[in-house]
Design a protein around this motif. Structure first.
Motif, PDB file in Angstrom:
ATOM      1  N   PHE A 108      -1.994  -2.834   8.700  1.00 41.80           N
ATOM      2  CA  PHE A 108      -2.763  -1.712   8.144  1.00 41.80           C
ATOM      3  C   PHE A 108      -2.193  -1.340   6.781  1.00 41.80           C
ATOM      4  CE2 PHE A 108      -3.432  -1.141  12.753  1.00 41.80           C
ATOM      5  CZ  PHE A 108      -4.819  -1.047  12.782  1.00 41.80           C
ATOM      6  N   ARG A 109      -2.979  -0.665   5.975  1.00 41.84           N
ATOM      7  CA  ARG A 109      -2.446  -0.219   4.692  1.00 41.84           C
ATOM      8  C   ARG A 109      -1.531   0.977   4.914  1.00 41.84           C
ATOM      9  NH1 ARG A 109      -5.209   4.335   3.453  1.00 41.84           N
ATOM     10  NH2 ARG A 109      -7.460   4.440   3.860  1.00 41.84           N
ATOM     11  N   LYS A 110      -0.636   1.160   3.950  1.00 41.52           N
ATOM     12  CA  LYS A 110       0.314   2.267   4.048  1.00 41.52           C
ATOM     13  C   LYS A 110      -0.464   3.581   4.089  1.00 41.52           C
ATOM     14  CE  LYS A 110       4.561   3.937   3.759  1.00 41.52           C
ATOM     15  NZ  LYS A 110       5.161   4.311   2.482  1.00 41.52           N
ATOM     16  N   ALA A 111      -0.108   4.425   5.039  1.00 38.75           N
ATOM     17  CA  ALA A 111      -0.839   5.677   5.215  1.00 38.75           C
ATOM     18  C   ALA A 111      -0.537   6.645   4.081  1.00 38.75           C
ATOM     19  CB  ALA A 111      -0.460   6.305   6.556  1.00 38.75           C
ATOM     20  N   ALA A 113      -0.354   7.191  10.549  1.00 31.93           N
ATOM     21  CA  ALA A 113       0.332   5.964  10.118  1.00 31.93           C
ATOM     22  C   ALA A 113       0.181   4.909  11.201  1.00 31.93           C
ATOM     23  CB  ALA A 113       1.804   6.264   9.859  1.00 31.93           C
ATOM     24  N   ARG A 114      -0.725   3.966  10.983  1.00 34.11           N
ATOM     25  CA  ARG A 114      -0.980   2.917  11.980  1.00 34.11           C
ATOM     26  C   ARG A 114      -0.196   1.654  11.638  1.00 34.11           C
ATOM     27  NH1 ARG A 114      -7.372   2.540  11.678  1.00 34.11           N
ATOM     28  NH2 ARG A 114      -6.918   3.124   9.522  1.00 34.11           N
ATOM     29  N   GLU A 150       4.431  -1.884   8.614  1.00 35.26           N
ATOM     30  CA  GLU A 150       3.732  -1.596   7.361  1.00 35.26           C
ATOM     31  C   GLU A 150       3.846  -0.130   6.941  1.00 35.26           C
ATOM     32  OE1 GLU A 150       2.495  -2.636  10.343  1.00 35.26           O
ATOM     33  OE2 GLU A 150       0.283  -2.612  10.285  1.00 35.26           O
ATOM     34  N   GLN A 151       4.386   0.711   7.812  1.00 36.14           N
ATOM     35  CA  GLN A 151       4.600   2.115   7.449  1.00 36.14           C
ATOM     36  C   GLN A 151       6.072   2.361   7.120  1.00 36.14           C
ATOM     37  OE1 GLN A 151       1.932   3.681   6.944  1.00 36.14           O
ATOM     38  NE2 GLN A 151       0.506   2.335   8.046  1.00 36.14           N
TER      39      GLN A 151
END
Lengths: 404, 86
Positions: free
Chosen positions: A113-116, A122-123, B47-48
């Motif tokens: 996933f893209r950065k939240a 935040a996934r 990714e976070q």
């Protein structure tokens, strides 16, 4: 509940409807074509190479100890494999082989996933659950469905992946796929279906959440769940929130869809826009609960399921400890039990949604893998079964490809 | 600095249990490790920018949970696999 009778059409009528939308007929595979069987397990992957004459060569384990949710051959080139993998300790990734598993390369950018942004949820991808090659005209494209619910696309044969924003960032995404409705191993996107007539016409399904359709290559989506029961919510026929376990469209009649749902077996003619519960015609002592569903590649009316016990506390094992496939040859109006060669008693395994499949041979070969690590096959369209392997780890997926 | 690699990640380091790394923070170190061993970072960091659930990172035997922790060239960074089930 007898929802299907009012909607039932004759077999002949359905076939007529199917012919209108049927793409060019594929050439029929022979009885002795080679078969590659790809088996993903909780502890690695195995490849079974069948020579078409009853001999199988085992190649594995690949990535012993890795959790392999799906291992799929690209039908467009017949030598590229993509594998969805993770381990107990490490994050998820995709491995790719362009030589039928002799060597493997890791995706440079696996699904993520893209950065939240600040304030956003935040996934992070826990695992890729389902892999699907793109449309025939889209030679390098692949789709991936993940847990938590996400849809990703690769345009370079699986080396790099990007989120399908129209799905992952849809304003309804948090309502369609609320985390509290996740299945025990996490919510999953599965059954990524592409209309063979139109690469921009897509279906995806979510456990839980339901089935969704896009006609613009994933830019926008709509629920497609009319007629599908949800017996675990107060509103038993909501717009979304269903739990499809496995959904397929027929390659020769792409407007005919079947699904094995948490709440039964269903069939849809897309022009009608609602699902009909064909599982009502299953024997009552077996029921119509299960995970997988398999479509005969040359006959839109022939379908197999592998029922499990969905009574009381939901054991999800073979009903009565007597495993069997059930086949319909008339679009779900009647079903026949197929258990010759399978254990007659005390067999309590489960066949997961990716664990039952077919090849393209004539007669059709069927294959299933069990949670107890057994691999079974039929060379005669389910009339009889024999065990190919035992003592494997828990089998998550079985995919068959016919090679010539 | 010395970086100790656990067995699940040694497929990235050519089997090496110990590699040289550099960076002014843990985040920089991991970015540099990824440049040397492509793909290794995402197996450890999601990714976070969160350290994955079943990995542990120690700097001079002190566990760190934040990628902004500063590093010195003389530090030893140990990456360990935690328990993750059967």
């Amino acid at each position: 509940m007898k929802r299907m009778n009012a909607d039932r059409t004759s077999r002949a009528g359905r076939r007529e409807a199917s012919r209108e939308t049927r793409p060019a007929r594929r050439s029929r595979a022979g009885a002795h074509d080679r078969v590659l069987l790809m088996v993903g397990t909780r502890k690695g992957a195995w490849l079974y190479h069948g020579d078409g004459h009853g001999h199988w060569r085992v190649d594995g384990p690949h990535f012993l100890g890795h959790i392999i949710n799906h291992l799929v051959l690209d039908p467009r080139d017949k030598h590229t494999l993509l594998m969805a993998a993770k381990t107990g300790h490490l994050g998820p990734t995709i491995f790719r082989s362009d030589d039928l598993g002799r060597t493997w390369q890791e995706a440079a950018e696996p699904p993520a996933f893209r950065k939240a942004a600040e304030g956003e949820t935040a996934r992070a991808v826990d695992h890729t659950f389902w892999l699907a090659p793109g449309h025939t005209d889209d030679a390098r494209a692949w789709y991936a469905g993940t847990s938590p619910c996400g849809l990703f696309r690769s345009e370079d044969g699986g080396a790099t992946w990007r989120g399908v924003d129209g799905f992952n960032n849809h304003p309804m995404h948090p309502k369609w796929f609320p985390p509290e409705d996740a299945t025990p191993d996490g919510s999953v996107i599965h059954s990524l279906l592409i209309d063979p007539r139109d690469a921009s016409h897509l279906y995806v399904s979510a456990s839980g959440g339901g089935t969704f359709e896009s006609t613009d290559a994933g830019a926008s989506w709509s629920p497609l769940n009319k007629g599908v029961e949800v017996n675990f919510q107060p509103d038993t026929y909501p717009e979304y929130g269903q739990d499809p376990h496995c959904v397929h469209l027929h390659p020769l009649a792409p407007d005919v869809l079947y699904q094995q749902n948490h709440c039964g077996i269903y069939r849809m003619e897309r022009s009608r826009g609602h699902w009909v519960r064909i599982g009502e015609n299953m024997p009552k002592d077996t029921g119509d609960i299960g995970f997988p569903i398999v479509l005969h590649p040359r006959d839109p009316d022939t379908v197999w399921v592998f029922p499990m016990d969905g009574t009381t506390v939901w054991p999800r094992t073979s009903p009565g400890g007597r495993p069997a496939a059930y086949r319909t040859r008339d679009g779900g109006q009647t079903w026949q039990r197929q258990d010759r060669g399978l254990p007659r008693e005390q067999a309590w395994y489960t066949v997961k949604r990716q664990g039952f499949t077919c090849d393209q041979r004539d007669p059709l070969g069927l294959y299933f893998g069990t949670t107890s690590g057994e691999l079974w096959m039929s060379t005669n369209e389910g009339k009889s079964w024999h065990q190919m392997a035992a003592h494997l780890p828990e089998i998550y997926s079985v995919v068959a490809a016919t090679l010539r | 600095m010395r970086v100790l690699i656990p067995t699940p990640l040694r497929s990235y380091t050519g089997g090496e249990a110990q590699v040289d790394g550099c960076g002014a923070t843990v985040a920089e170190l991991f970015a540099n490790l990824n440049a040397a061993f492509p793909g290794i970072r995402f197996r450890m960091i999601d990714e976070q920018e969160r350290i994955r659930q079943h990995l542990r990172i120690f700097v001079n035997r002190e566990q760190v949970r934040d990628l902004t922790v500063p590093l010195r060239p003389t530090d030893e960074v140990q990456i360990l696999q935690a328990l993750s089930g059967g």
